[in-house]
Design a protein around this motif. Sequence first.
Motif, PDB file in Angstrom:
ATOM      1  N   PHE A 186       0.819  -1.235   0.053  1.00 31.88           N
ATOM      2  CA  PHE A 186       0.061   0.017   0.016  1.00 31.88           C
ATOM      3  C   PHE A 186       1.018   1.335   0.129  1.00 31.88           C
ATOM      4  CE2 PHE A 186      -3.134  -2.733   2.850  1.00 31.88           C
ATOM      5  CZ  PHE A 186      -3.554  -3.389   1.806  1.00 31.88           C
ATOM      6  N   VAL A 187       0.590   2.004  -0.798  1.00 35.90           N
ATOM      7  CA  VAL A 187       1.561   3.424  -1.078  1.00 35.90           C
ATOM      8  C   VAL A 187       0.656   4.583  -0.703  1.00 35.90           C
ATOM      9  CG1 VAL A 187       0.953   3.510  -3.462  1.00 35.90           C
ATOM     10  CG2 VAL A 187       3.147   4.315  -2.488  1.00 35.90           C
ATOM     11  N   PHE A 188       1.450   5.614   0.041  1.00 42.39           N
ATOM     12  CA  PHE A 188       0.862   7.035   0.154  1.00 42.39           C
ATOM     13  C   PHE A 188       1.906   7.995  -0.421  1.00 42.39           C
ATOM     14  CE2 PHE A 188      -0.339  10.769   2.347  1.00 42.39           C
ATOM     15  CZ  PHE A 188      -1.715  10.446   2.636  1.00 42.39           C
ATOM     16  N   ARG A 189       1.655   8.203  -1.853  1.00 35.28           N
ATOM     17  CA  ARG A 189       2.539   9.112  -2.697  1.00 35.28           C
ATOM     18  C   ARG A 189       3.118  10.344  -2.199  1.00 35.28           C
ATOM     19  NH1 ARG A 189       3.473   6.097  -6.876  1.00 35.28           N
ATOM     20  NH2 ARG A 189       1.756   4.897  -7.626  1.00 35.28           N
ATOM     21  N   SER A 190       2.427  10.906  -1.291  1.00 36.84           N
ATOM     22  CA  SER A 190       3.085  12.236  -0.808  1.00 36.84           C
ATOM     23  C   SER A 190       3.731  11.898   0.638  1.00 36.84           C
ATOM     24  CB  SER A 190       1.911  13.240  -0.362  1.00 36.84           C
ATOM     25  OG  SER A 190       0.906  12.727   0.282  1.00 36.84           O
ATOM     26  N   GLY A 191       3.625  10.798   0.997  1.00 37.59           N
ATOM     27  CA  GLY A 191       4.338  10.426   2.277  1.00 37.59           C
ATOM     28  C   GLY A 191       3.887  10.570   3.668  1.00 37.59           C
ATOM     29  N   ILE A 192       3.942   9.823   4.463  1.00 33.44           N
ATOM     30  CA  ILE A 192       3.255   9.922   5.955  1.00 33.44           C
ATOM     31  C   ILE A 192       4.407   9.874   6.861  1.00 33.44           C
ATOM     32  CG2 ILE A 192       2.267   8.285   7.697  1.00 33.44           C
ATOM     33  CD1 ILE A 192       0.228   9.499   5.819  1.00 33.44           C
ATOM     34  N   SER A 193       4.445  10.918   7.742  1.00 33.45           N
ATOM     35  CA  SER A 193       5.423  10.966   8.814  1.00 33.45           C
ATOM     36  C   SER A 193       5.114   9.996  10.058  1.00 33.45           C
ATOM     37  CB  SER A 193       5.449  12.609   9.283  1.00 33.45           C
ATOM     38  OG  SER A 193       6.334  12.345  10.588  1.00 33.45           O
ATOM     39  N   THR A 194       6.091   9.221  10.264  1.00 33.13           N
ATOM     40  CA  THR A 194       6.008   8.400  11.523  1.00 33.13           C
ATOM     41  C   THR A 194       6.290   8.965  12.824  1.00 33.13           C
ATOM     42  OG1 THR A 194       7.995   7.506  11.112  1.00 33.13           O
ATOM     43  CG2 THR A 194       6.536   6.613  10.082  1.00 33.13           C
ATOM     44  N   ALA A 195       6.426  10.283  12.908  1.00 35.00           N
ATOM     45  CA  ALA A 195       6.784  10.772  14.378  1.00 35.00           C
ATOM     46  C   ALA A 195       5.893  10.715  15.354  1.00 35.00           C
ATOM     47  CB  ALA A 195       7.233  12.237  13.759  1.00 35.00           C
ATOM     48  N   PRO A 196       4.422  10.760  14.979  1.00 38.34           N
ATOM     49  CA  PRO A 196       3.623  10.713  16.088  1.00 38.34           C
ATOM     50  C   PRO A 196       3.529   9.175  16.592  1.00 38.34           C
ATOM     51  CG  PRO A 196       2.692  11.798  14.385  1.00 38.34           C
ATOM     52  CD  PRO A 196       3.826  11.179  13.749  1.00 38.34           C
ATOM     53  N   PHE A 197       3.893   8.191  15.911  1.00 43.02           N
ATOM     54  CA  PHE A 197       3.553   6.929  16.105  1.00 43.02           C
ATOM     55  C   PHE A 197       4.709   5.772  16.679  1.00 43.02           C
ATOM     56  CE2 PHE A 197       1.311   8.541  12.540  1.00 43.02           C
ATOM     57  CZ  PHE A 197      -0.090   8.586  12.964  1.00 43.02           C
ATOM     58  N   SER A 198       4.348   4.926  17.351  1.00 41.93           N
ATOM     59  CA  SER A 198       5.326   3.922  17.794  1.00 41.93           C
ATOM     60  C   SER A 198       5.059   2.527  17.221  1.00 41.93           C
ATOM     61  CB  SER A 198       5.557   4.027  19.264  1.00 41.93           C
ATOM     62  OG  SER A 198       4.032   3.344  19.758  1.00 41.93           O
ATOM     63  N   CYS A 199       3.951   1.934  16.625  1.00 42.34           N
ATOM     64  CA  CYS A 199       3.682   0.687  16.260  1.00 42.34           C
ATOM     65  C   CYS A 199       2.956   0.673  14.840  1.00 42.34           C
ATOM     66  CB  CYS A 199       2.842   0.010  17.387  1.00 42.34           C
ATOM     67  SG  CYS A 199       3.744  -0.480  18.882  1.00 42.34           S
ATOM     68  N   PHE A 200       3.092  -0.393  14.266  1.00 48.70           N
ATOM     69  CA  PHE A 200       2.343  -0.794  13.129  1.00 48.70           C
ATOM     70  C   PHE A 200       1.575  -2.038  13.299  1.00 48.70           C
ATOM     71  CE2 PHE A 200       2.504  -2.314   8.456  1.00 48.70           C
ATOM     72  CZ  PHE A 200       1.582  -1.353   8.148  1.00 48.70           C
ATOM     73  N   ARG A 201       0.337  -1.875  13.314  1.00 50.28           N
ATOM     74  CA  ARG A 201      -0.572  -3.119  13.393  1.00 50.28           C
ATOM     75  C   ARG A 201      -1.468  -3.459  12.326  1.00 50.28           C
ATOM     76  NH1 ARG A 201      -4.085  -0.466  18.481  1.00 50.28           N
ATOM     77  NH2 ARG A 201      -5.418  -1.805  17.706  1.00 50.28           N
ATOM     78  N   PHE A 202      -1.622  -4.738  12.208  1.00 49.82           N
ATOM     79  CA  PHE A 202      -2.326  -5.193  11.128  1.00 49.82           C
ATOM     80  C   PHE A 202      -2.647  -6.696  11.482  1.00 49.82           C
ATOM     81  CE2 PHE A 202       2.095  -5.690  10.467  1.00 49.82           C
ATOM     82  CZ  PHE A 202       2.299  -7.071  10.220  1.00 49.82           C
ATOM     83  N   SER A 203      -3.694  -7.177  10.659  1.00 44.59           N
ATOM     84  CA  SER A 203      -4.238  -8.660  10.862  1.00 44.59           C
ATOM     85  C   SER A 203      -3.990  -9.340   9.340  1.00 44.59           C
ATOM     86  CB  SER A 203      -5.564  -8.637  11.326  1.00 44.59           C
ATOM     87  OG  SER A 203      -5.732  -8.226  12.678  1.00 44.59           O
ATOM     88  N   LEU A 204      -3.671 -10.638   9.564  1.00 48.57           N
ATOM     89  CA  LEU A 204      -3.412 -11.310   8.450  1.00 48.57           C
ATOM     90  C   LEU A 204      -4.145 -12.752   8.421  1.00 48.57           C
ATOM     91  CD1 LEU A 204       0.252 -11.089   7.532  1.00 48.57           C
ATOM     92  CD2 LEU A 204      -1.355  -9.728   6.792  1.00 48.57           C
ATOM     93  N   HIS A 205      -4.716 -13.302   7.313  1.00 50.96           N
ATOM     94  CA  HIS A 205      -5.208 -14.348   7.575  1.00 50.96           C
ATOM     95  C   HIS A 205      -4.807 -15.506   6.464  1.00 50.96           C
ATOM     96  CE1 HIS A 205      -8.592 -17.222   7.201  1.00 50.96           C
ATOM     97  NE2 HIS A 205      -9.413 -16.768   8.160  1.00 50.96           N
ATOM     98  N   GLY A 206      -4.614 -16.717   6.932  1.00 55.13           N
ATOM     99  CA  GLY A 206      -3.892 -17.693   5.975  1.00 55.13           C
ATOM    100  C   GLY A 206      -4.837 -18.504   4.928  1.00 55.13           C
ATOM    101  N   GLY A 207      -6.060 -17.944   5.219  1.00 59.11           N
ATOM    102  CA  GLY A 207      -7.129 -18.671   4.019  1.00 59.11           C
ATOM    103  C   GLY A 207      -7.163 -20.133   4.569  1.00 59.11           C
ATOM    104  N   GLU A 208      -7.634 -20.999   3.593  1.00 57.14           N
ATOM    105  CA  GLU A 208      -7.867 -22.340   3.936  1.00 57.14           C
ATOM    106  C   GLU A 208      -6.570 -23.295   4.042  1.00 57.14           C
ATOM    107  OE1 GLU A 208     -10.268 -24.077   0.934  1.00 57.14           O
ATOM    108  OE2 GLU A 208     -12.135 -22.976   1.405  1.00 57.14           O
ATOM    109  N   THR A 209      -5.290 -22.985   3.396  1.00 55.97           N
ATOM    110  CA  THR A 209      -4.144 -23.541   3.711  1.00 55.97           C
ATOM    111  C   THR A 209      -3.562 -22.987   4.743  1.00 55.97           C
ATOM    112  OG1 THR A 209      -3.150 -22.179   2.032  1.00 55.97           O
ATOM    113  CG2 THR A 209      -4.255 -23.962   0.842  1.00 55.97           C
ATOM    114  N   GLY A 210      -2.974 -21.935   4.935  1.00 54.65           N
ATOM    115  CA  GLY A 210      -2.235 -21.588   5.856  1.00 54.65           C
ATOM    116  C   GLY A 210      -0.825 -21.815   5.687  1.00 54.65           C
ATOM    117  N   GLY A 211       0.177 -21.552   6.760  1.00 52.14           N
ATOM    118  CA  GLY A 211       1.530 -21.937   6.507  1.00 52.14           C
ATOM    119  C   GLY A 211       2.466 -20.790   5.965  1.00 52.14           C
TER     120      GLY A 211
END
Length: 285
Positions: A186-211
């Motif tokens: 995912f791209v943000f073409r004008s840039g995002i400053s990370t100065a106010p933040f400390s973590c990057f959070r997300f969720s992933l799903h491996g579908g039916e197969t996983g691994g």
Amino acid sequence: MARFDVFISHSAKDKDFVRRLRTDLEVYGYQVWLDETYLTIGNGLSSALEQAIRDSRFVAAVRSRSSATSPWVEQECQFAASVGVPVIPVVLDQDSLDDDTAARFYADFTGPDDQHAYHRAFHDMLNVLGTTSGQRGDLCVYSKGLSRGWLNSSWDARCMERYRLDDSQGSCCFRADLRPFGGVAFVFRSGISTAPFSCFRFSLHGGETGGHKMKVFMNDRIGNGMLNQVPLDPLPSGIWTPFSVSLAELDAERTVVFKVNWSHAHGDLSGPIYVADVWFTHNAA
């Protein structure tokens, strides 16, 4: 507690720049006082401005050729100093950079048409502003779709931005059928400053197969500037797995990020992966 993070003091002739600055600050969760939003017909002008300055953590004073001919910016800065509100000079052109301002911190917006220069100056402002005055100032990348300003820039993958996964959560997510050397970006073409933040959070799903063995990383400029790649635990099948990776581990603290990426760490992938709930946050919880 202050109601506003920033009071923007400016000349009406600089309104286009000021509106962009306000919008960018609000993307990061800052509460911004701007006259066109909060001043109404019938306000006592001086009293309303003075109260707004008292209610703010900082005054951002936009210095330009236009503001040099207007008494308002100087008067508002003098009042801010008298009540102990710090002033951040926001300099739009070199002509307005006096010796006193040049000798201390100022946000150098003298190249407003240069996206990198603009975000370097904006990044400097965020370092001074620190955390927001509100309860939450997290920055959403993906929730029920990509947030404003974010684009799908995945490589060698067939993607569906809004996919309804058939699971107990009924989650709206990003689906990617990865092939060899595939990934999600995912791209943000004008840039995002990370100065106010400390973590990057997300969720992933491996579908039916996983691994799937995945890694996450960021870019600090378009197409280049790959930052530290962090391997993730293998994805199990059939469930969402939440992740919280510190920006320090990603080598992405206090910089400007243009792209966030997930790719497989070893060999080919069988079956799709799903991405959801992607945020820059102040903490891991």
